[in-house]
Design a protein around this motif. Structure first.
Motif, PDB file in Angstrom:
ATOM      1  N   GLU A 128      17.096 -30.786  35.926  1.00  0.00           N
ATOM      2  CA  GLU A 128      16.107 -31.128  34.821  1.00  0.00           C
ATOM      3  C   GLU A 128      15.168 -32.010  35.118  1.00  0.00           C
ATOM      4  N   ARG A 135      13.577 -37.163  32.372  1.00  0.00           N
ATOM      5  CA  ARG A 135      14.693 -38.518  32.644  1.00  0.00           C
ATOM      6  C   ARG A 135      15.406 -38.561  31.476  1.00  0.00           C
ATOM      7  N   ALA A 152      17.935 -35.330  31.098  1.00  0.00           N
ATOM      8  CA  ALA A 152      18.954 -35.533  31.990  1.00  0.00           C
ATOM      9  C   ALA A 152      20.055 -36.399  31.912  1.00  0.00           C
ATOM     10  N   GLN A 153      19.630 -37.473  31.329  1.00  0.00           N
ATOM     11  CA  GLN A 153      20.389 -38.735  30.893  1.00  0.00           C
ATOM     12  C   GLN A 153      21.491 -38.109  29.589  1.00  0.00           C
ATOM     13  N   ASN A 204      18.126 -34.552  38.677  1.00  0.00           N
ATOM     14  CA  ASN A 204      16.951 -35.075  37.832  1.00  0.00           C
ATOM     15  C   ASN A 204      15.771 -34.975  38.730  1.00  0.00           C
ATOM     16  N   ASP A 205      15.120 -33.632  38.597  1.00  0.00           N
ATOM     17  CA  ASP A 205      13.802 -33.637  39.660  1.00  0.00           C
ATOM     18  C   ASP A 205      13.208 -32.416  39.255  1.00  0.00           C
TER      19      ASP A 205
END
Length: 199
Positions: A86, A89, A92-93, A111-112
């Motif tokens: 994902e 940010r 993803a968190q 996270n990319d």
């Protein structure tokens, strides 16, 4: 699982519901990120009816994971492990937070950018089941699937679920066979199986 842009007036976060398995009925929070809308329960129920015999002990890759609804559903149904990719940010968190909430040790988040990740040769074990549900109207599904095929991301007989806008002219890699297909409103859902020809 990105679909349509979120309303500019929408400020509240949402939830996804796990529909079956060990976490059945659990609701997990989802960040209100522009462009992210989880796959509907109706589509998800159809998909997991297709995958009924295929999630247990599978290694799963959830590309463009968004809410993670598909990957978490697999984990609830006893997948061996799931990797979420994902870019956003905050999303993803939230995925990491939901993994912690469910006390999962067999899930991880990258996270990319999905295309950047898949452009690299996969040096780990390839995946049995892959979800490709990119943001609409950005022409990401085709390059994503080509990279999955080229860079050792798939087992020989991997299953690949692709969800795209119905008007998209999408062509799967040559050795992928359509097993199931369904149109739900503006969305076209297809389940493919890879049939790698072993020389």
């Amino acid at each position: 699982m990105r679909k349509k842009p979120a309303s500019k007036n929408s400020q509240s976060d949402g939830v996804i519901r796990i529909i079956s398995g060990q976490f059945r009925g659990r609701k997990l929070p989802v960040k209100d990120v522009t462009g992210l809308r989880p796959t509907t329960d109706r589509v998800k129920e159809t998909l997991f009816n297709w995958l009924m015999q295929d999630t247990r002990d599978a290694t799963v890759l959830d590309c463009f994971a968004g809410s993670g609804g598909l990957g978490f559903e697999c984990l609830s149904r006893f997948a061996k492990q799931t990797c979420f990719i994902e870019l956003d940010r905050q999303a993803a968190q939230q995925l990491n937070s939901n993994i912690a909430t469910l006390k999962l040790s067999n899930a991880k988040v990258i996270n990319d950018n999905t295309i950047d990740v898949l452009s690299r040769k996969n040096e780990q074990a390839p995946f049995d089941l892959v979800f490709v549900d990119p943001p609409f109207r950005q022409d990401l599904a085709q390059p994503c699937c080509m990279l999955l095929e080229q860079n050792n991301w798939l087992t020989n007989n991997a299953l690949i679920y692709v969800e795209v806008e119905k008007e998209l002219d999408f062509t799967a890699p040559q050795d992928w066979q359509i097993l199931k297909e369904k149109q739900a409103g503006q969305v076209l859902c297809r389940l493919y199986q890879r049939n790698e020809k072993v020389s």
